[in-house]
Scaffold this active site. Structure first.
Site, mmCIF file in Angstrom:
data_model
loop_
_atom_site.group_PDB
_atom_site.id
_atom_site.type_symbol
_atom_site.label_atom_id
_atom_site.label_comp_id
_atom_site.label_asym_id
_atom_site.label_seq_id
_atom_site.Cartn_x
_atom_site.Cartn_y
_atom_site.Cartn_z
ATOM 1 N N HIS A 52 27.033 38.427 11.426
ATOM 2 C CA HIS A 52 28.004 37.380 11.725
ATOM 3 C C HIS A 52 29.406 37.902 11.410
ATOM 4 O O HIS A 52 29.620 38.569 10.406
ATOM 5 C CB HIS A 52 27.728 36.132 10.879
ATOM 6 C CG HIS A 52 26.535 35.371 11.313
ATOM 7 N ND1 HIS A 52 26.574 34.034 11.638
ATOM 8 C CD2 HIS A 52 25.247 35.760 11.499
ATOM 9 C CE1 HIS A 52 25.356 33.628 11.985
ATOM 10 N NE2 HIS A 52 24.535 34.666 11.902
ATOM 11 N N ASP A 75 32.253 35.904 16.552
ATOM 12 C CA ASP A 75 31.565 34.649 16.855
ATOM 13 C C ASP A 75 32.475 33.679 17.594
ATOM 14 O O ASP A 75 32.018 32.926 18.455
ATOM 15 C CB ASP A 75 31.050 34.019 15.558
ATOM 16 C CG ASP A 75 29.817 34.739 15.010
ATOM 17 O OD1 ASP A 75 29.389 35.732 15.639
ATOM 18 O OD2 ASP A 75 29.290 34.318 13.964
#
Length: 229
Positions: A150, A155
């Site tokens: 992540h 993202d």
């Protein structure tokens, strides 16, 4: 219409128990078209990084130790956000951390009226399906092969593409709202073009065609249309 798609990375799940925001990534969109402007920052949380959190985003306490404190970069972030609506996936989570950091600095929280939650949109559009960012990327054919861990900016970039699909897909390019964005280019492709008047071509049969048709009918034996009911 200006919107900011953003994502955060944190030390945990709840700012009320001492967890902190350590990264934020923002993508600017105007009329659902990415402008190329973004904002990205890491912040020193002034605390340890739980192993469970580091496993998700890969940000260690050592890496963050020389990064600025949130209070030292809050002004730059707020300037980028401006008064735009803010789009996030599971937005309550990201808004919770962002507002907790702002509150700790003595700054005004961001009004929740500006919040757009793509998770809520996805649940409404695709009930019963998986609604994670990965699942939505797969559904809409968005390449996420470069997403190993992540990361807030990565993202946010993926979410921007998902948001376009959730709110109308490529058809949004047909909007007439703005002449100074790429949507105007899309509109132009579908606008009727003007030109010189063209008279309609004749559709009546010629004498030769009528003669051939009469000769053909004469060869038919007992056609249905000549028989009584």
């Amino acid at each position: 219409m200006r919107e900011i798609i953003f994502d955060t990375e944190t030390t945990g799940f709840d700012p009320a128990t001492g967890d902190r925001m350590v990264e934020i990534g923002c993508i600017e969109m105007v009329n659902r078209v990415a402008t190329g402007r973004d904002f990205h920052a890491y912040y020193n949380p002034e605390r340890d990084m739980p192993a469970s959190a580091e496993k998700i985003h890969g940000l260690s306490a050592s890496f963050l130790s020389d990064k600025p404190l949130f209070k030292d970069g809050a002004g730059e972030l707020l300037e980028f956000l401006g008064d735009a609506n803010l789009v996030a996936h599971n937005a309550q989570f990201d808004f919770g951390f962002l507002n907790a950091e702002l509150n700790a600095c003595g700054l005004d929280k961001i009004n929740l009226d500006r919040m757009i939650d793509t998770l809520a949109i996805a649940r409404k559009r695709h009930p019963g399906a998986k609604h994670t960012l990965d699942a939505l990327c797969s559904r809409y054919g968005i390449d996420r092969s470069h997403r190993v861990l992540h990361g807030a900016l990565l993202d946010a970039e993926l979410l921007a593409q998902v948001y376009v699909e959730l709110t109308g897909g490529r058809q949004i390019g047909l909007e007439l709202a703005s002449e100074d964005t790429e949507s105007a280019v899309e509109v132009a492709r579908f606008m009727p073009k003007t030109g010189e008047y063209r008279a309609p071509r004749p559709h009546a049969a010629t004498a030769q065609e009528l003669a051939r048709h009469t000769a053909f009918l004469a060869k038919l034996q007992k056609p249905l249309w000549t028989q009584g009911s």
